[in-house]
Write a protein that holds these residues in place. Structure first.
Motif, PDB file in Angstrom:
ATOM      1  N   ILE A  82      -2.196 -13.044  38.137  1.00 43.42           N
ATOM      2  CA  ILE A  82      -0.766 -12.778  37.966  1.00 43.42           C
ATOM      3  C   ILE A  82      -0.163 -12.352  39.301  1.00 43.42           C
ATOM      4  O   ILE A  82      -0.667 -11.435  39.974  1.00 43.42           O
ATOM      5  CB  ILE A  82      -0.535 -11.684  36.915  1.00 43.42           C
ATOM      6  N   THR A  83       0.924 -13.022  39.686  1.00 43.05           N
ATOM      7  CA  THR A  83       1.610 -12.674  40.925  1.00 43.05           C
ATOM      8  C   THR A  83       3.100 -12.944  40.756  1.00 43.05           C
ATOM      9  O   THR A  83       3.573 -13.287  39.672  1.00 43.05           O
ATOM     10  CB  THR A  83       1.020 -13.450  42.125  1.00 43.05           C
ATOM     11  N   THR A  84       3.835 -12.788  41.831  1.00 42.70           N
ATOM     12  CA  THR A  84       5.287 -12.967  41.812  1.00 42.70           C
ATOM     13  C   THR A  84       5.668 -14.364  42.277  1.00 42.70           C
ATOM     14  O   THR A  84       5.035 -14.905  43.193  1.00 42.70           O
ATOM     15  CB  THR A  84       5.965 -11.925  42.728  1.00 42.70           C
ATOM     16  N   PRO A  85       6.707 -14.962  41.695  1.00 40.76           N
ATOM     17  CA  PRO A  85       7.201 -16.238  42.208  1.00 40.76           C
ATOM     18  C   PRO A  85       8.134 -16.064  43.402  1.00 40.76           C
ATOM     19  O   PRO A  85       8.525 -17.040  44.039  1.00 40.76           O
ATOM     20  CB  PRO A  85       7.956 -16.834  41.016  1.00 40.76           C
ATOM     21  N   ASN A  86       8.471 -14.804  43.720  1.00 39.16           N
ATOM     22  CA  ASN A  86       9.373 -14.496  44.833  1.00 39.16           C
ATOM     23  C   ASN A  86       8.532 -14.114  46.051  1.00 39.16           C
ATOM     24  O   ASN A  86       8.390 -12.943  46.392  1.00 39.16           O
ATOM     25  CB  ASN A  86      10.316 -13.352  44.456  1.00 39.16           C
ATOM     26  N   THR A  87       7.953 -15.137  46.683  1.00 42.15           N
ATOM     27  CA  THR A  87       7.038 -14.912  47.795  1.00 42.15           C
ATOM     28  C   THR A  87       6.893 -16.207  48.572  1.00 42.15           C
ATOM     29  O   THR A  87       7.352 -17.266  48.126  1.00 42.15           O
ATOM     30  CB  THR A  87       5.660 -14.436  47.282  1.00 42.15           C
ATOM     31  N   PHE A  88       6.242 -16.128  49.731  1.00 35.00           N
ATOM     32  CA  PHE A  88       5.863 -17.344  50.448  1.00 35.00           C
ATOM     33  C   PHE A  88       4.759 -18.036  49.661  1.00 35.00           C
ATOM     34  O   PHE A  88       3.908 -17.384  49.042  1.00 35.00           O
ATOM     35  CB  PHE A  88       5.394 -16.994  51.857  1.00 35.00           C
ATOM     36  N   ILE A  89       4.730 -19.352  49.698  1.00 45.28           N
ATOM     37  CA  ILE A  89       3.830 -20.128  48.842  1.00 45.28           C
ATOM     38  C   ILE A  89       2.362 -19.813  49.076  1.00 45.28           C
ATOM     39  O   ILE A  89       1.510 -20.040  48.199  1.00 45.28           O
ATOM     40  CB  ILE A  89       4.096 -21.634  49.017  1.00 45.28           C
ATOM     41  N   ALA A  90       1.999 -19.269  50.236  1.00 42.20           N
ATOM     42  CA  ALA A  90       0.589 -18.970  50.525  1.00 42.20           C
ATOM     43  C   ALA A  90      -0.022 -18.033  49.500  1.00 42.20           C
ATOM     44  O   ALA A  90      -1.230 -18.113  49.232  1.00 42.20           O
ATOM     45  CB  ALA A  90       0.451 -18.378  51.923  1.00 42.20           C
ATOM     46  N   THR A  91       0.768 -17.150  48.918  1.00 41.64           N
ATOM     47  CA  THR A  91       0.248 -16.250  47.891  1.00 41.64           C
ATOM     48  C   THR A  91      -0.347 -17.053  46.734  1.00 41.64           C
ATOM     49  O   THR A  91      -1.461 -16.786  46.276  1.00 41.64           O
ATOM     50  CB  THR A  91       1.360 -15.322  47.360  1.00 41.64           C
ATOM     51  N   ALA A  92       0.403 -18.034  46.272  1.00 45.70           N
ATOM     52  CA  ALA A  92      -0.066 -18.883  45.166  1.00 45.70           C
ATOM     53  C   ALA A  92      -1.140 -19.861  45.631  1.00 45.70           C
ATOM     54  O   ALA A  92      -2.085 -20.147  44.890  1.00 45.70           O
ATOM     55  CB  ALA A  92       1.110 -19.637  44.560  1.00 45.70           C
ATOM     56  N   PHE A 104       2.945 -16.393  36.906  1.00 51.06           N
ATOM     57  CA  PHE A 104       4.026 -15.652  37.523  1.00 51.06           C
ATOM     58  C   PHE A 104       4.654 -14.635  36.573  1.00 51.06           C
ATOM     59  O   PHE A 104       4.739 -14.858  35.370  1.00 51.06           O
ATOM     60  CB  PHE A 104       5.098 -16.614  38.038  1.00 51.06           C
ATOM     61  N   ALA A 105       5.086 -13.534  37.156  1.00 48.52           N
ATOM     62  CA  ALA A 105       5.850 -12.519  36.431  1.00 48.52           C
ATOM     63  C   ALA A 105       7.107 -12.232  37.244  1.00 48.52           C
ATOM     64  O   ALA A 105       7.038 -12.137  38.480  1.00 48.52           O
ATOM     65  CB  ALA A 105       5.025 -11.240  36.255  1.00 48.52           C
ATOM     66  N   ASP A 106       8.224 -12.108  36.583  1.00 43.90           N
ATOM     67  CA  ASP A 106       9.506 -11.955  37.264  1.00 43.90           C
ATOM     68  C   ASP A 106       9.579 -10.628  38.029  1.00 43.90           C
ATOM     69  O   ASP A 106       8.776  -9.711  37.826  1.00 43.90           O
ATOM     70  CB  ASP A 106      10.653 -12.068  36.269  1.00 43.90           C
ATOM     71  N   ILE A 107      10.584 -10.551  38.887  1.00 40.90           N
ATOM     72  CA  ILE A 107      10.747  -9.384  39.758  1.00 40.90           C
ATOM     73  C   ILE A 107      11.670  -8.332  39.147  1.00 40.90           C
ATOM     74  O   ILE A 107      12.447  -8.619  38.235  1.00 40.90           O
ATOM     75  CB  ILE A 107      11.312  -9.799  41.127  1.00 40.90           C
TER      76      ILE A 107
END
Length: 370
Positions: A82-92, A104-107
């Motif tokens: 689980i991570t945020t969709p509001n990030t640089f794509i490298a996280t995903a 993804f979980a919203d901010i």
């Protein structure tokens, strides 16, 4: 009177550090320690001390640090992270490298970081890791995230790639989760002269795993226990980062000073700013604002000599690379609204106070005109 305000200026920084940098690079050449080597070893010790962690493993990028952190946590195909969709794509991407699925979980729109209340809704039997991002240098809500992880027996890995030196309730980010990833991309608060990254941890097992995996899976030269990667840091980057680390506190103080001036001058209902928790220390990798008609506003700023950038125009869940996940617009409304309206103002330690004042006043006037 118009003024030129660049978005960023690494040339000025180099001019101030030139003699220190040249001496450091000369040490590497004289010792022919071009891959890893003593400069990297010493940087690892110094950065671990700076982050208040036991271990630092120097790598070739923050993406590699995320990848190895996930592998050390046992993440594999079939798992969910689980991570945020509001990030640089490298996280995903790092999640995808392991074969796992990014969920993804919203901010929380007030701080632009992942909302712990949304994390809990996304947990399934396949969930293995929670991966919060300290976006723009502002710490995520680690207490709430760690509490969720403990109750559900999950691992936390911090994406601190934009948050060198940030503090959450007095503690440096990078030491709360099982591991953390830092990026030393040239534009970061602590930037290399090329690619670079690091994994920090208080877990000896994780550190040993990362050291072996960055070097083709070998703990002893030419004896390979695992199929590893070529994720090693260059000696030149270790030398440069050692020089720059000595200046980081001073540079952070400048970023914070200029950010507070921006906040004072942009106290306008038409410019929204992320909220700073007084218990935390944001290191302001970026100074972001939210406005309506963003592109029009940026064009008007550019006409006045003020450069800007967007971080990020398209959330990860709507990127073509992740179309297979099946998300449509409306899936994460707070993230989508942020990405529609966000942009970054000029911010770097070598700025002049007059440039900050000019840029802020220009923005304030433009949004009123519109």
């Amino acid at each position: 009177m118009s003024m030129n305000v660049p978005y960023f200026d690494l040339k000025t920084q180099y001019a101030e550090l030139r003699e220190e940098i040249r001496a450091a690079l000369d040490r590497v050449c004289r010792n022919a320690a071009f891959i890893l080597g003593e400069e990297v070893v010493q940087f690892e010790k110094e950065f671990a001390a700076y982050c208040e962690t036991k271990y630092c493993v120097a790598l070739n990028s923050g993406t590699s640090a995320l990848h190895l952190g996930l592998l050390a946590a046992g993440v594999q195909a079939g798992d969910e992270v689980i991570t945020t969709p509001n990030t640089f794509i490298a996280t995903a991407e790092a999640i995808s490298y392991t074969g796992a699925k990014p969920v993804f979980a919203d901010i929380d729109p007030a701080i632009a970081n992942i909302d712990p209340a949304q994390i809990e809704k996304m947990i399934t039997p396949r969930t293995k890791v929670i991966l919060p991002v300290h976006l723009y240098g502002r710490p995520a809500d680690l207490d709430a995230i760690m509490d969720i992880a403990k109750r559900h027996n999950l691992t936390v890995i911090e994406d601190a790639c934009q948050a060198h030196g940030a503090r959450y309730h007095g503690k440096r980010v990078g030491g709360s989760g099982q591991s953390a990833a830092f990026s030393f991309y040239p534009g970061k608060n602590l930037g290399a002269y090329g690619e670079g990254g690091a994994l920090t941890t208080n877990d000896e097992r994780v550190a040993q795993f990362a050291r072996a995996m960055r070097d083709h899976g070998q703990a002893k030269r030419y004896f390979h226990d695992r199929v590893g990667y070529n994720y090693r840091m260059d000696g030149f980057q270790g030398a440069v980062l050692r020089v720059k680390l000595k200046h980081l506190n001073e540079w952070t103080a400048k970023r914070q000073e200029y950010s507070q001036l921006y906040r004072k001058l942009l106290a306008n209902d038409r410019v929204e700013l992320p909220v700073d928790d007084p218990r935390n220390e944001c290191v302001y990798h970026l100074f972001v604002v939210y406005v309506d008609n963003r592109d029009t506003v940026r064009t008007a700023l550019d006409a006045r000599g003020v450069q800007s950038a967007i971080h990020y125009p398209v959330p990860v869940h709507l990127q073509k690379a992740y179309a297979a996940l099946g998300h449509q617009r409306g899936a994460f409304p707070h993230t989508e609204r942020a990405c529609d309206r966000v942009f970054s103002m000029p911010l770097f330690p070598e700025m002049k106070m007059e440039q900050v004042e000019y840029a802020a006043k220009a923005l304030a006037e433009i949004v009123v005109e519109r």
